[in-house]
Design a protein around this motif. Structure first.
Motif, PDB file in Angstrom:
ATOM      1  N   ASN A  72       0.815  -1.218   0.000  1.00  0.00           N
ATOM      2  CA  ASN A  72       0.000   0.000   0.000  1.00  0.00           C
ATOM      3  C   ASN A  72       0.850   1.270   0.000  1.00  0.00           C
ATOM      4  N   ASN A 103      -3.710  -7.641  -0.885  1.00  0.00           N
ATOM      5  CA  ASN A 103      -4.003  -6.237  -1.206  1.00  0.00           C
ATOM      6  C   ASN A 103      -3.900  -5.895  -2.690  1.00  0.00           C
ATOM      7  N   LYS A 152      -6.532  -1.523  -0.479  1.00  0.00           N
ATOM      8  CA  LYS A 152      -6.754  -0.660   0.693  1.00  0.00           C
ATOM      9  C   LYS A 152      -6.983   0.779   0.258  1.00  0.00           C
TER      10      LYS A 152
END
Length: 353
Positions: free
Chosen positions: A89, A145, A253
């Motif tokens: 992220n 993710n 995310k």
């Protein structure tokens, strides 16, 4: 005194309201989308062109609530590093080839099994088939993710380029030192044709071709010409053994942190960027092949019988893949191709009568 304080407070409020009216997005949360890619920041880079579109599209239509930063030319690292940053992220968006994701999710190589996809129309429609949803879900689950948000094309089709020997049939591949990416499937493919697979890093390929370390490479004209490799490569056989999918990966995310309106806008923008990438590569391929010929290169299209000698490798590679990663992925991909071909046949009948 009280009247003075009230007047000051009213004036302050009026000023604030005026400022808000002048800058309607100033009180709204802003987001930054960092897009990293490995290509140059040029007008003939299919990595950079869609990024420039995405920047203009999102910044204007979000009224500045989404800012796009582009990091070209491997500034943030190679494919593996870019995927790792999305996973952590710290990077919002990148795109890779199959090989770029294979070390994280080798099952994706099923889309790279040679000669399974017959043409552009099938390849493009596969990008929106539920099979890709299965891939998306599996990769997101495994990485935690990394979400696939679009499928495009990053260079058209892989074909065989060679420095000296024109490769017309599979027999012509025997003993040829053919450069591959460092992908088990690609290495096994060349081996199944009788060639000598030789993984070479992209940055070392020109010199390797020039010095004879390798005698050919599996690439697209859109890779060869912009990098001046047509100076040492003299032949291309357009067998089109693999479609060069571009998979666009986003930090889940970050995506889920967006308000609904921006989430929809971002997904729309990336989808359009992937379409632009694919369309641009179509027109650039024809220019690249023309330039290849102009510089003295030979462009050869195999006959049906000649192509059939290569296609024999398809079954060998399906068996190899099934042994490594399971038969289910192969069967699902075959079914997806059959579904798409049936849809195309219906559409042609509807249009043509």
């Amino acid at each position: 005194m009280r009247r003075f304080k009230f007047a000051t407070s009213a004036a302050t409020m009026a000023a604030a309201l005026s400022l808000a009216a002048a800058s309607p997005t100033s009180a709204q949360q802003q987001f930054t989308l960092k897009y990293g890619h490995v290509g140059p920041a040029t007008e003939i880079s299919d990595d950079h062109i869609p990024g420039e579109f995405l920047k203009a599209f999102l910044e204007s239509r979000s009224q500045g609530r989404v800012q796009v930063e582009i990091y070209p030319a491997s500034q943030l690292g190679n494919f593996r590093a870019l995927i790792e940053q999305v996973q952590l992220n710290t990077l919002e968006l990148t795109h890779t080839t199959v090989g770029g994701m294979a070390s994280f999710f080798p099952e994706l190589q099923v889309t790279d099994i040679p000669y399974m996809i017959p043409d552009d129309l099938v390849a493009e429609k596969l990008g929106n088939h539920p099979f890709m949803d299965k891939i998306r879900d599996a990769i997101l689950k495994k990485t935690g993710n990394v979400r696939m948000v679009a499928v495009g094309n990053t260079g058209r089709w892989r074909s065989f380029f060679s420095t000296k020997k024109l490769i017309k049939t599979a027999d012509d591949m025997k003993g040829v030192k053919m450069r591959t990416i460092n992908s088990p499937l690609q290495i096994e493919f060349i081996r199944s044709l009788g060639g000598n697979p030789t993984p070479v890093a992209w940055g070392e390929l020109y010199t390797s071709l020039q010095t004879g370390v390798v005698e050919g490479t599996k690439n697209a004209a859109t890779d060869i010409v912009p990098n001046n490799m047509h100076e040492v490569l003299k032949n291309v056989t357009l067998d089109e053994h693999a479609y060069l999918y571009a998979f666009w990966w986003m930090s889940d995310k970050w995506l889920q942190s967006l308000p609904d309106d921006l989430k929809a806008l971002v997904l729309d923008g990336v989808q359009q960027a992937a379409v632009i990438q694919s369309s641009w590569n179509k027109q650039y391929e024809s220019r690249s092949l023309a330039e290849f010929q102009k510089k003295g290169g030979t462009v050869y299209v195999p006959t049906a019988d000649e192509k059939a000698t290569f296609v024999k490798a398809r079954d060998a590679m399906k068996s190899w893949f099934a042994g490594k990663y399971g038969e289910a992925w192969v069967k699902d991909f075959e079914q997806a191709i059959a579904d798409v071909e049936a849809d195309i046949a219906k559409e042609r009948k509807r249009i043509g009568g």
